[in-house]
Design a protein around this motif. Structure first.
Motif, PDB file in Angstrom:
ATOM      1  N   GLU A 194       0.806  -1.209   0.000  1.00 52.89           N
ATOM      2  CA  GLU A 194       0.000   0.000   0.000  1.00 52.89           C
ATOM      3  C   GLU A 194       0.840   1.260   0.000  1.00 52.89           C
ATOM      4  OE1 GLU A 194      -3.549  -2.162   2.480  1.00 52.89           O
ATOM      5  OE2 GLU A 194      -2.422  -0.590   3.465  1.00 52.89           O
TER       6      GLU A 194
ATOM      7  N   TYR B  72      -3.023  -0.552  -3.006  1.00 56.10           N
ATOM      8  CA  TYR B  72      -3.764   0.631  -2.594  1.00 56.10           C
ATOM      9  C   TYR B  72      -2.880   1.854  -2.800  1.00 56.10           C
ATOM     10  CZ  TYR B  72      -6.231   3.842   0.537  1.00 56.10           C
ATOM     11  OH  TYR B  72      -6.898   4.908   1.058  1.00 56.10           O
ATOM     12  N   ILE B  73      -3.471   2.913  -3.343  1.00 61.79           N
ATOM     13  CA  ILE B  73      -2.700   4.142  -3.474  1.00 61.79           C
ATOM     14  C   ILE B  73      -3.607   5.329  -3.215  1.00 61.79           C
ATOM     15  CG2 ILE B  73      -3.084   4.376  -5.987  1.00 61.79           C
ATOM     16  CD1 ILE B  73      -0.158   5.456  -6.091  1.00 61.79           C
ATOM     17  N   ASP B  74      -3.127   6.292  -2.464  1.00 59.92           N
ATOM     18  CA  ASP B  74      -3.950   7.474  -2.255  1.00 59.92           C
ATOM     19  C   ASP B  74      -3.168   8.714  -2.712  1.00 59.92           C
ATOM     20  OD1 ASP B  74      -3.419   7.798   1.356  1.00 59.92           O
ATOM     21  OD2 ASP B  74      -2.079   8.049  -0.352  1.00 59.92           O
ATOM     22  N   SER B  75      -3.678   9.869  -2.354  1.00 57.85           N
ATOM     23  CA  SER B  75      -3.086  11.097  -2.881  1.00 57.85           C
ATOM     24  C   SER B  75      -1.632  11.250  -2.472  1.00 57.85           C
ATOM     25  CB  SER B  75      -3.897  12.301  -2.419  1.00 57.85           C
ATOM     26  OG  SER B  75      -3.960  12.309  -1.005  1.00 57.85           O
TER      27      SER B  75
ATOM     28  N   ILE C 292       0.334   9.135  -4.869  1.00 52.86           N
ATOM     29  CA  ILE C 292       0.449   9.822  -6.157  1.00 52.86           C
ATOM     30  C   ILE C 292       1.485  10.931  -6.063  1.00 52.86           C
ATOM     31  CG2 ILE C 292      -0.760  11.199  -7.872  1.00 52.86           C
ATOM     32  CD1 ILE C 292      -1.876   8.562  -8.018  1.00 52.86           C
TER      33      ILE C 292
ATOM     34  N   THR D 138      -7.082  -0.096  -9.156  1.00 48.40           N
ATOM     35  CA  THR D 138      -7.328   1.135  -8.409  1.00 48.40           C
ATOM     36  C   THR D 138      -6.259   2.175  -8.697  1.00 48.40           C
ATOM     37  OG1 THR D 138      -8.006  -0.348  -6.649  1.00 48.40           O
ATOM     38  CG2 THR D 138      -7.997   1.988  -6.144  1.00 48.40           C
TER      39      THR D 138
END
Lengths: 190, 119, 642
Positions: free
Chosen positions: B24, B57-60, B63, B88
């Protein structure tokens, strides 16, 4: 949907009727956990639960980090409701509110302009929306994605410490409905 | 800091270094990528393939880390490709409209082919 | 004129009339039936002529009737083709000629018009008829079969008979005794040709339906065996499109289905090379492979192109000659995308259009006809029903799989929960878990530590279904491993947390309340990992206390520390543990039951035994929730100090 954040205290998205409600302490470490508690109420038939979960955790992160300053004494209140084709959340923090909202909108517009002109060098300047309060971990990308994802809008109250978001998902349908029964090769009317 | 599963492994294919990220890439972990790439740049490595096949899983923040390494590598005149952008990860990059910003290739084979072709 | 000759003529005419009648009743839906009435008219003319000749003896009746017959044959021909301007001019000339002949007869004119002139005029008519007959092309006119078969006989009979008349005149005995009856048989030949033709049509349609049925049975058999092997929509669609193409002798076929979310058609099966019938970018027409791929990957908006239009209107369409249809002719000049003929039939089942099946011919002068059209429509009906059946089956299967998953999770959960709580020597216990469908997150346990101490646990695993059940299994395993009489409550939580955090890839969070009760010292130690507080009802003061400690949920941070509180209880005191599902249960108005209601419910039954208390409180909760849906497992444990 407009590509920007809106301030509208009267928005119907702030109507909490029929929504679940949970309150969380502003603990940075528990953000994924809170998100899971919320998302477990979503029906299993929902499409793309992964991205939904990810987008919700971003909003909670914002409330915890920027709204409540990671202060565990402060609470984050979340209202949420889900249907197979609909997700709706309201997130409230105890902070001073997102006062730089208009600036963010302007920033986003400029970012979009860079994307349209494919000016990637200029885009580097639009990686993070930095204000006096933000730090190097704040990429600002969360809001860019949020404005795209929540297709029914990202709406703030007057105080800007509560945000309401909603998204509709396309309903699965099987074939197109006809108005009347057509004739058949096997019937005598051919 | 919360313990969360994120693993970074390095592989070599000639002069190209493949950075395999698994787990993640989120607000707790993403900085690790920046640290790894920083060290690699100090060692003078020129060609990077960031393989996100096993990223679950990757979030802001994740990024942001990818953008950071992309921009740092580019500024030093070196090359970076992003491979195996699916699921995702792909959706989040699409939502942030950064599909054209990164140099995305379909998979490792395509990445190595491109590195070789543009050498 | 001898009347004796009348009877054979009348007899032959009667025979012919009977045959004509028989032909007319042979097939009510035969093609070409329009051609029968001119023939009947001809028989009528002949009858009228014979009777008139026998009764009046006016010889001019012969040429007049002769002309009428020839003209009537042209009318007959025109039932197969169209009247042209030339034909109208021809008719006008005949009218003038008749008028002139009559005038010549009645008035005094210098020119004597006789058999020779009549004969000549009629032969000119025969020539015109011959030319018209000659222009009939079998290619453009399928019904002209009967014309083609009989025109030689007909023309010969007419030309020769009128030649004889021309040479010998209308009075010769030869004419009446031999010629005229013979010509009757020429007319008979035409009528019999019809008879043959209608019969053929009958046989052909029987053979057609038999072949149709045969190929349908073949098709159904293929489909049946494919389905029994493995139920896969793509495989079934493949069989359908290949069978349809083969049966119609098509060069290519395709099945497109309506997308589940967007208003577009997507290609789901193809046979041969089905080229796009919309403009194609140059890059895609490089190879046949790229064309095939382009078609397969391009969604067609509903309403656009002939395929999209077929779906929108739900009307099947036959384009016999693609060159004449503007909808397809766009690519007609293109070698690579050439299409000569097309059929598209919507796939419809109980008022829903599922998609469209289409076949193409891609060779010069190769066209589909009405028969092929009907064939594909039959296919499409059967295919629609099959597709619908499979879709329903797959839906039921998916639902069943989902339910099975949930059932498995529920079973795991129920297996992990304690059956009957161990009875204590001077205390008693009761517990209940009311699971909610699809959740399976609550876990509780009672563990005997040694002779005098026991542990009570209540936990709420985040998430639902099988993943939550698996986390529950791990929690229980680790718990049973680390629990020991020496270990303090807070330490147990710490160890369980350590064991869970980071060791598995799933989302692994839970809240947990852990209590140790010493029967001898009546001491209670309670530690809490973000779970609801322990409720303690004090008999003496009739007060309900909350005991809580600080701590993160399990699974967040590996090195999290937990705290515990210790206190003593007295006989008659009641300890209550519960989960989220109880206080967050909502009624139909959206109000939550709440901790206050729970506390009040407990206080209402100060003397109840644990089982009674649990039952009563659950009943109170039930009454509150009413018919509203349950969203979470509900768990309650109660222990009464003896």
């Amino acid at each position: 949907m407009p590509d920007q954040l809106i301030v509208d205290e009267q928005s119907t998205l702030f109507d909490t009727t029929g929504m679940f409600q949970k309150t969380f302490p502003s603990d940075f470490r528990q953000i994924r956990y809170f998100t899971l508690l919320i998302v477990q109420k979503a029906p299993a038939e929902m499409k793309e639960l992964n991205i939904l979960e990810q987008q919700i955790s971003e909003l909670i992160k914002n409330a915890v980090k920027h709204g409540n300053d990671n202060d565990p004494e402060k609470q984050v209140r979340v209202w949420f409701s889900f249907r197979e084709d609909w997700a709706h959340l309201i997130i409230q923090d105890e902070g001073p509110g997102f006062q730089k909202l208009e600036e963010w909108n302007r920033f986003n517009r400029e970012r979009n302009a860079c994307l349209e002109e494919r000016d990637f060098e200029k885009l580097e300047h639009y990686v993070s929306f930095e204000t006096e309060e933000s730090d190097e971990y704040d990429s600002g990308n969360a809001m860019f994605a949020a404005v795209e994802y929540w297709n029914q809008g990202v709406v703030f109250n007057e105080k800007r410490n509560t945000v309401a978001v909603a998204r509709t998902f396309p309903r699965k349908r099987y074939g197109l409905e006809l108005e009347e029964e057509p004739g058949s090769v096997f019937s005598s009317s051919s | 800091m919360a313990f969360r599963n994120m693993d970074i492994r390095l592989r070599r294919a000639g002069s190209v270094y493949i950075v395999d990220i698994s787990g993640e890439m989120d607000l707790y972990n993403a900085h690790k990528l920046k640290e790894v790439v920083k060290k690699m740049l100090e060692k003078g490595i020129r060609d990077y393939v960031i393989n996100v096949d096993s990223v679950t899983y990757i979030d802001s923040t994740g990024i942001g880390a990818l953008m950071h390494v992309h921009s740092t590598i580019k500024k030093q005149g070196k090359r970076m490709l992003l491979a195996n952008v699916k699921g995702t990860v792909r959706q989040v990059i699409q939502l942030t409209k950064l599909m054209d910003y990164f140099d995305i290739v379909e998979d490792e084979t395509a990445a190595l082919r491109r590195m070789k072709a543009e050498a | 004129m001898e009347l004796a000759l009348l009877w054979p003529k009348l007899f032959v005419l009667l025979l012919l009339a009977l045959v004509l009648y028989r032909v007319a009743t042979l097939r009510s839906d035969a093609a070409g039936r329009e051609g029968l009435w001119p023939l009947a008219a001809i028989l009528g003319i002949l009858l009228a002529r014979d009777l008139a000749l026998a009764l009046t003896g006016i010889s001019v009746i012969l040429p007049l009737s002769g002309l009428a017959v020839v003209v009537m044959y042209l009318v007959w021909l025109k039932t197969f083709t169209e009247w042209t301007t030339t034909d109208r001019v021809y008719m006008a000339l005949n009218v003038l000629a008749v008028v002139a002949a009559v005038a010549n007869r009645l008035l005094d004119t210098p020119v004597e018009v006789g058999a020779f002139h009549y004969g000549l005029w009629i032969e000119a008519n025969v020539v015109y008829l011959a030319v018209s007959l000659g222009l009939v092309s079998p290619v453009t006119n399928e019904n002209a079969r009967v014309v083609l078969r009989t025109r030689f006989v007909l023309l010969s009979a007419l030309a020769l008979s009128h030649l004889v008349l021309l040479l010998y005149g209308y009075e010769a005995a030869l004419v009446h005794q031999a010629l005229l009856p013979v010509t009757y048989f020429a007319h008979g030949a035409v009528i019999i040709a019809y008879y043959r033709w209608f019969h053929e049509q009958e046989r052909e349609s029987v053979a057609y339906y038999a072949a149709n049925l045969e190929s349908m049975f073949d098709f159904m058999k293929n489909l049946g065996s494919a389905i029994s092997r493995r139920i896969e929509m793509s495989e079934v669609l493949d069989i359908i499109v290949k069978a349809a193409s083969r049966n119609l002798g098509a060069d290519a076929g395709a099945i497109l289905l309506v997308d589940e979310y967007e208003d577009v058609l997507r290609v789901r099966a193809t046979q041969g090379i089905y080229p796009p019938i919309y403009p194609v970018p140059d890059i895609a027409r490089v190879t046949t492979g790229s064309i095939k791929r382009h078609f397969a990957e391009t969604p067609i908006p509903i309403g656009e192109t002939i395929l999209g239009e077929t779906v929108r209107s739900a009307e099947p369409v036959l384009v016999s000659n693609a060159a004449e249809d503007p909808r397809i002719s766009g690519n007609a000049a293109d070698d690579v995308l050439f299409v000569s003929s097309l059929i598209a039939v919507p796939l419809i089942v109980s008022n829903r259009v599922l998609g469209v099946i289409s076949t193409l011919k891609r060779a010069e002068n190769q066209f589909f006809d009405e028969r092929d059209f009907e064939h594909l429509r039959t296919f499409a009906e059967y295919a629609s029903v099959t597709i619908d059946n499979i879709h329903t089956y797959l839906e039921v299967l998916e639902k069943r799989e989902m339910e099975t998953e949930l059932d498995i999770a529920a079973e795991i959960q129920s297996k992990l929960l304690p059956g009957n709580a161990a009875p204590l020597s001077n205390g008693s216990l009761a517990s209940v878990t009311v699971p909610a469908k699809g959740v399976s997150g609550d876990y509780h346990d009672v563990i005997s530590l040694d002779g005098r101490r026991l542990a009570m646990v209540v936990a709420d695993v985040a998430g639902k279904g099988i993943p939550a059940a698996m986390v529950m299994v791990m929690v229980r395993s680790i718990l049973h491993l680390v629990v020991s009489p020496q270990r303090e409550a807070a330490a147990v939580l710490g160890l369980v947390n350590r064991g869970i955090t980071g060791s598995i890839d799933l989302d692994h969070y839970a809240t947990m309340g852990y209590l140790i009760y010493d029967q001898d010292s009546r001491e209670v130690t309670y530690a809490n990992a973000a779970h609801h507080p322990l409720l303690v009802y004090r008999k003496k003061t009739s007060k309900l206390l909350q005991v809580d400690t600080e701590g993160l949920p399990i699974g967040i941070e590996r090195d999290a520390k937990y705290a515990q509180k210790r206190f003593t209880v007295e006989s008659g005191d009641m300890l209550v543990l519960y989960t989220d599902g109880m206080v967050e249960a909502m009624n139909e108005q959206g109000t939550q039951y709440g901790l206050q209601s729970l506390k009040e419910a407990v206080k209402r039954f100060p003397d109840a035994e644990p089982q009674q208390l649990v039952d009563n409180v659950m009943a109170d909760l039930e009454a509150f929730v009413g018919n509203a849906r349950r969203h979470d497992d509900q768990t309650m444990l109660a222990m009464k100090v003896q």
